[in-house]
Scaffold this motif. Sequence first.
Motif, PDB file in Angstrom:
ATOM      1  N   ALA A 218       0.820  -1.207   0.000  1.00 34.00           N
ATOM      2  CA  ALA A 218       0.000   0.000   0.000  1.00 34.00           C
ATOM      3  C   ALA A 218       0.854   1.256   0.000  1.00 34.00           C
ATOM      4  O   ALA A 218       0.430   2.310   0.453  1.00 34.00           O
ATOM      5  N   THR A 219       2.085   1.137  -0.465  1.00 34.26           N
ATOM      6  CA  THR A 219       2.951   2.311  -0.560  1.00 34.26           C
ATOM      7  C   THR A 219       3.031   2.801  -2.002  1.00 34.26           C
ATOM      8  O   THR A 219       3.476   3.906  -2.250  1.00 34.26           O
TER       9      THR A 219
ATOM     10  N   ILE B  46       0.360   2.878  -3.939  1.00 34.86           N
ATOM     11  CA  ILE B  46      -0.978   3.311  -4.329  1.00 34.86           C
ATOM     12  C   ILE B  46      -0.994   4.835  -4.306  1.00 34.86           C
ATOM     13  O   ILE B  46      -0.809   5.444  -3.252  1.00 34.86           O
TER      14      ILE B  46
ATOM     15  N   CYS C  97      -5.309   3.747  -0.575  1.00 32.27           N
ATOM     16  CA  CYS C  97      -4.259   3.180   0.272  1.00 32.27           C
ATOM     17  C   CYS C  97      -4.806   2.878   1.658  1.00 32.27           C
ATOM     18  O   CYS C  97      -4.589   1.795   2.206  1.00 32.27           O
TER      19      CYS C  97
ATOM     20  N   ARG D  79       2.802   4.031   6.856  1.00 35.70           N
ATOM     21  CA  ARG D  79       1.416   4.068   6.366  1.00 35.70           C
ATOM     22  C   ARG D  79       0.441   3.630   7.458  1.00 35.70           C
ATOM     23  O   ARG D  79      -0.644   4.191   7.612  1.00 35.70           O
TER      24      ARG D  79
END
Length: 293
Positions: free
Chosen positions: A160-161, A163, A169, A270
């Motif tokens: 999810a980095t 996105i 994300c 995140r």
Amino acid sequence: DSVPPLQVIRPEPCGICGSRIRFGKAAVKCRQCQLLLHPKCREQCPSPCAPRPHHHAWPREGVLADFAPPTPPLVPTLVVQCVTEVETRGLTETGLYRVPGAEQLVREWKRRLLRAGGALPALSSVADIHVVCGVLKDFLRGLKEPLGLLIPLTPLPGAATDIPDDAACSTALRHMVSKLPPANRDTLAFLMLHLLRVSCSPHCKMDVLNLSRVFGPTLVGHGSANPTPLAIMEDTPRQCKVRGSPRCRVYPRCSQHPHPLSLPAQVVARLLSLPSDFWRGFVGTEQENLVPT
């Protein structure tokens, strides 16, 4: 409520100070909770106590669920006690979790805590708070599987980095966290709330990025149980965007930035960007009883 002193046949750790009660020495045991302790530690015994089954030493290593309590929130007592001690007297310490504690003391206290099982010795006797931080980190590193074992370190939807859209994300990360085993999920939530409090302390000088560097490999691993040096190097990303206030901060490509975040650190950054209320949803109202506000 304790019985008269008894003679120890098999050496066991004192439930208060953690030191071993040696063969032939006197000890007292609570009738209700079965807590075994030195006679001199009797005055420090918590009161009142709740009846509980006889506990046994935790394994030296295992998955997180092996150390978790039977009822929610499923956060190991060792984690709760370390976090409580850090928040009680460590939030004015510079470099919390970055400055190492004495390695020998970290090993000794981790050994004591694991041998004590559910009745942990008081960490207030540990003079250096960095030793307590070291015990927590070493415990998490020693797990057979990283805490975020189902958060893969691959491009979308894993890390999810990569996105570009913050909302997408956030949604992807929330979904992955919710799919973690209950003990991993609850403990991760507990630690995220703790690290957010550490990041807010001006004395610690440990912002989200610094904490992410420290806890990245510990919490989410390197994508394999035994990463090769090449795999660790490949975890270094092209860029990292972390939600800040009042706007996102975009960090340049690693070749242009003096201190790039590794891919595991990006994932933790995140995770720390998710709202506190999201994490509180897993530990519930019990969070207020687990650690000081």
